[in-house]
Write a protein that holds these residues in place. Sequence first.
Motif, PDB file in Angstrom:
ATOM      1  N   MET A   1     -16.863  -3.293 -20.250  1.00 25.25           N
ATOM      2  CA  MET A   1     -16.640  -3.487 -18.825  1.00 25.25           C
ATOM      3  C   MET A   1     -16.181  -4.918 -18.570  1.00 25.25           C
ATOM      4  O   MET A   1     -16.621  -5.855 -19.219  1.00 25.25           O
ATOM      5  CB  MET A   1     -17.924  -3.213 -18.036  1.00 25.25           C
ATOM      6  N   ASN A   2     -15.314  -5.071 -17.603  1.00 21.78           N
ATOM      7  CA  ASN A   2     -14.768  -6.368 -17.219  1.00 21.78           C
ATOM      8  C   ASN A   2     -15.498  -6.902 -15.986  1.00 21.78           C
ATOM      9  O   ASN A   2     -16.191  -6.161 -15.295  1.00 21.78           O
ATOM     10  CB  ASN A   2     -13.277  -6.229 -16.913  1.00 21.78           C
ATOM     11  N   LYS A   3     -15.290  -8.165 -15.710  1.00 22.29           N
ATOM     12  CA  LYS A   3     -15.842  -8.759 -14.499  1.00 22.29           C
ATOM     13  C   LYS A   3     -14.691  -9.371 -13.705  1.00 22.29           C
ATOM     14  O   LYS A   3     -13.647  -9.722 -14.271  1.00 22.29           O
ATOM     15  CB  LYS A   3     -16.898  -9.812 -14.831  1.00 22.29           C
ATOM     16  N   ALA A   4     -14.893  -9.492 -12.387  1.00 22.77           N
ATOM     17  CA  ALA A   4     -13.827 -10.002 -11.525  1.00 22.77           C
ATOM     18  C   ALA A   4     -14.368 -11.004 -10.522  1.00 22.77           C
ATOM     19  O   ALA A   4     -15.527 -10.934 -10.116  1.00 22.77           O
ATOM     20  CB  ALA A   4     -13.152  -8.848 -10.782  1.00 22.77           C
ATOM     21  N   LEU A   5     -13.491 -11.909 -10.158  1.00 23.26           N
ATOM     22  CA  LEU A   5     -13.699 -12.733  -8.977  1.00 23.26           C
ATOM     23  C   LEU A   5     -12.822 -12.118  -7.908  1.00 23.26           C
ATOM     24  O   LEU A   5     -11.594 -12.133  -8.005  1.00 23.26           O
ATOM     25  CB  LEU A   5     -13.298 -14.195  -9.216  1.00 23.26           C
ATOM     26  N   PHE A   6     -13.473 -11.495  -6.922  1.00 22.58           N
ATOM     27  CA  PHE A   6     -12.756 -10.921  -5.791  1.00 22.58           C
ATOM     28  C   PHE A   6     -12.539 -12.017  -4.765  1.00 22.58           C
ATOM     29  O   PHE A   6     -13.448 -12.813  -4.491  1.00 22.58           O
ATOM     30  CB  PHE A   6     -13.575  -9.787  -5.153  1.00 22.58           C
ATOM     31  N   LEU A   7     -11.356 -12.040  -4.194  1.00 19.82           N
ATOM     32  CA  LEU A   7     -10.998 -13.050  -3.210  1.00 19.82           C
ATOM     33  C   LEU A   7     -10.458 -12.389  -1.956  1.00 19.82           C
ATOM     34  O   LEU A   7      -9.589 -11.510  -2.032  1.00 19.82           O
ATOM     35  CB  LEU A   7      -9.899 -13.967  -3.769  1.00 19.82           C
ATOM     36  N   SER A   8     -10.951 -12.816  -0.813  1.00 12.63           N
ATOM     37  CA  SER A   8     -10.296 -12.460   0.429  1.00 12.63           C
ATOM     38  C   SER A   8      -9.038 -13.314   0.500  1.00 12.63           C
ATOM     39  O   SER A   8      -8.936 -14.345  -0.167  1.00 12.63           O
ATOM     40  CB  SER A   8     -11.231 -12.751   1.609  1.00 12.63           C
ATOM     41  N   ARG A   9      -8.063 -12.932   1.289  1.00  9.80           N
ATOM     42  CA  ARG A   9      -6.822 -13.710   1.317  1.00  9.80           C
ATOM     43  C   ARG A   9      -6.828 -14.762   2.419  1.00  9.80           C
ATOM     44  O   ARG A   9      -6.941 -15.951   2.158  1.00  9.80           O
ATOM     45  CB  ARG A   9      -5.604 -12.791   1.456  1.00  9.80           C
ATOM     46  N   ASP A  10      -6.681 -14.328   3.667  1.00  7.35           N
ATOM     47  CA  ASP A  10      -6.557 -15.275   4.782  1.00  7.35           C
ATOM     48  C   ASP A  10      -7.833 -16.086   4.950  1.00  7.35           C
ATOM     49  O   ASP A  10      -8.907 -15.532   5.142  1.00  7.35           O
ATOM     50  CB  ASP A  10      -6.218 -14.531   6.077  1.00  7.35           C
ATOM     51  N   GLY A  11      -7.702 -17.407   4.830  1.00 10.80           N
ATOM     52  CA  GLY A  11      -8.842 -18.293   4.966  1.00 10.80           C
ATOM     53  C   GLY A  11      -9.471 -18.679   3.642  1.00 10.80           C
ATOM     54  O   GLY A  11     -10.257 -19.616   3.584  1.00 10.80           O
ATOM     55  N   VAL A  12      -9.140 -17.963   2.569  1.00  9.02           N
ATOM     56  CA  VAL A  12      -9.656 -18.284   1.233  1.00  9.02           C
ATOM     57  C   VAL A  12      -8.503 -18.717   0.334  1.00  9.02           C
ATOM     58  O   VAL A  12      -8.541 -19.790  -0.255  1.00  9.02           O
ATOM     59  CB  VAL A  12     -10.417 -17.087   0.610  1.00  9.02           C
ATOM     60  N   ILE A  13      -7.479 -17.891   0.233  1.00 13.03           N
ATOM     61  CA  ILE A  13      -6.308 -18.245  -0.571  1.00 13.03           C
ATOM     62  C   ILE A  13      -5.333 -19.074   0.254  1.00 13.03           C
ATOM     63  O   ILE A  13      -4.798 -20.064  -0.210  1.00 13.03           O
ATOM     64  CB  ILE A  13      -5.625 -16.980  -1.129  1.00 13.03           C
ATOM     65  N   ASN A  14      -5.097 -18.644   1.477  1.00  6.89           N
ATOM     66  CA  ASN A  14      -4.165 -19.350   2.352  1.00  6.89           C
ATOM     67  C   ASN A  14      -4.836 -19.733   3.661  1.00  6.89           C
ATOM     68  O   ASN A  14      -5.834 -19.128   4.059  1.00  6.89           O
ATOM     69  CB  ASN A  14      -2.914 -18.502   2.626  1.00  6.89           C
ATOM     70  N   ILE A  15      -4.283 -20.733   4.299  1.00  2.00           N
ATOM     71  CA  ILE A  15      -4.758 -21.133   5.619  1.00  2.00           C
ATOM     72  C   ILE A  15      -4.556 -19.942   6.556  1.00  2.00           C
ATOM     73  O   ILE A  15      -3.478 -19.353   6.602  1.00  2.00           O
ATOM     74  CB  ILE A  15      -3.980 -22.361   6.153  1.00  2.00           C
ATOM     75  N   ASP A  16      -5.605 -19.598   7.301  1.00  2.00           N
ATOM     76  CA  ASP A  16      -5.554 -18.450   8.200  1.00  2.00           C
ATOM     77  C   ASP A  16      -4.873 -18.853   9.508  1.00  2.00           C
ATOM     78  O   ASP A  16      -5.449 -19.552  10.330  1.00  2.00           O
ATOM     79  CB  ASP A  16      -6.968 -17.934   8.469  1.00  2.00           C
ATOM     80  N   ARG A  17      -3.649 -18.416   9.654  1.00  2.00           N
ATOM     81  CA  ARG A  17      -2.887 -18.679  10.883  1.00  2.00           C
ATOM     82  C   ARG A  17      -2.632 -17.390  11.650  1.00  2.00           C
ATOM     83  O   ARG A  17      -1.875 -17.386  12.606  1.00  2.00           O
ATOM     84  CB  ARG A  17      -1.558 -19.344  10.528  1.00  2.00           C
ATOM     85  N   GLY A  18      -3.211 -16.307  11.198  1.00  2.00           N
ATOM     86  CA  GLY A  18      -3.024 -15.022  11.850  1.00  2.00           C
ATOM     87  C   GLY A  18      -1.684 -14.401  11.496  1.00  2.00           C
ATOM     88  O   GLY A  18      -0.644 -15.032  11.652  1.00  2.00           O
ATOM     89  N   TYR A  19      -1.711 -13.208  10.972  1.00  2.00           N
ATOM     90  CA  TYR A  19      -0.518 -12.428  10.644  1.00  2.00           C
ATOM     91  C   TYR A  19       0.478 -13.186   9.764  1.00  2.00           C
ATOM     92  O   TYR A  19       1.676 -13.215  10.036  1.00  2.00           O
ATOM     93  CB  TYR A  19       0.177 -11.931  11.917  1.00  2.00           C
ATOM     94  N   VAL A  20      -0.008 -13.775   8.705  1.00  2.00           N
ATOM     95  CA  VAL A  20       0.870 -14.459   7.750  1.00  2.00           C
ATOM     96  C   VAL A  20       1.482 -13.404   6.828  1.00  2.00           C
ATOM     97  O   VAL A  20       0.768 -12.739   6.079  1.00  2.00           O
ATOM     98  CB  VAL A  20       0.098 -15.517   6.929  1.00  2.00           C
ATOM     99  N   TYR A  21       2.808 -13.247   6.916  1.00  2.00           N
ATOM    100  CA  TYR A  21       3.480 -12.275   6.059  1.00  2.00           C
ATOM    101  C   TYR A  21       4.807 -12.797   5.503  1.00  2.00           C
ATOM    102  O   TYR A  21       5.537 -12.066   4.848  1.00  2.00           O
ATOM    103  CB  TYR A  21       3.687 -10.947   6.799  1.00  2.00           C
ATOM    104  N   LYS A  22       5.117 -14.057   5.740  1.00  2.00           N
ATOM    105  CA  LYS A  22       6.323 -14.684   5.212  1.00  2.00           C
ATOM    106  C   LYS A  22       5.921 -15.888   4.370  1.00  2.00           C
ATOM    107  O   LYS A  22       5.030 -16.650   4.759  1.00  2.00           O
ATOM    108  CB  LYS A  22       7.229 -15.155   6.348  1.00  2.00           C
ATOM    109  N   SER A  23       6.615 -16.079   3.255  1.00  2.00           N
ATOM    110  CA  SER A  23       6.254 -17.173   2.351  1.00  2.00           C
ATOM    111  C   SER A  23       6.368 -18.542   3.026  1.00  2.00           C
ATOM    112  O   SER A  23       5.572 -19.435   2.742  1.00  2.00           O
ATOM    113  CB  SER A  23       7.109 -17.128   1.078  1.00  2.00           C
ATOM    114  N   GLN A  24       7.291 -18.709   3.939  1.00  2.00           N
ATOM    115  CA  GLN A  24       7.433 -20.006   4.601  1.00  2.00           C
ATOM    116  C   GLN A  24       6.275 -20.307   5.561  1.00  2.00           C
ATOM    117  O   GLN A  24       6.091 -21.454   5.953  1.00  2.00           O
ATOM    118  CB  GLN A  24       8.791 -20.148   5.304  1.00  2.00           C
ATOM    119  N   GLU A  25       5.480 -19.309   5.891  1.00  2.00           N
ATOM    120  CA  GLU A  25       4.304 -19.501   6.752  1.00  2.00           C
ATOM    121  C   GLU A  25       3.010 -19.628   5.937  1.00  2.00           C
ATOM    122  O   GLU A  25       1.945 -19.871   6.490  1.00  2.00           O
ATOM    123  CB  GLU A  25       4.159 -18.314   7.713  1.00  2.00           C
TER     124      GLU A  25
END
Length: 178
Positions: A1-25
């Motif tokens: 069995m493997n183990k994982a680090l689960f990550l939420s995206r907005d606010g953890v990986i990227n700054i949460d600016r709401g509805y981020v769906y373009k790389s320039q944002e």
Amino acid sequence: MNKALFLSRDGVINIDRGYVYKSQEFEFVDGIFDVCRFAQELGYQLIVTTNQHGIARGVFTEKELSTLFTWMKDEFLKEKIIITDVFYCPHHPTKGKEQYKVECDCRKPEPGMILKAAIKHKLDLKQSIYLGNKAADIKAAQNAGIHNRILLSGKYSDDGSIPAHIIANICTAIEHID
């Protein structure tokens, strides 16, 4: 069995600016690469689980989100970090269009995305970790049986009812990864 680090995206990986769906944002949270690199070196797979109800609301499409995820994973690869997989929920129970306006088992705090990842990647959830920034993230991890839960405090408050390591800075997540 493997183990994982689960990550939420907005606010953890990227700054949460709401509805981020373009790389320039998209702006990475300072320290996220260090945390992911550390976990990867300890043998954790890196898996993103993210609610993306902007799809349900018609703000962006699944294709646009997929393009962003490809770009994001490539940015991690430039840092010699492999994102094993990305799971997202496009649904919203009350504010959505057509097939996306549903209650589902994948929208956090439901554990569906985590459980699907566990099956697909043969993960031992008891050895895994969840790093999120909302109570719903931590509740989803708890509902999936992940014992090591880390809550990055900040924009969203925690009511204290869900047990997690509370951190103020992403870099201190390393202290809870072993």
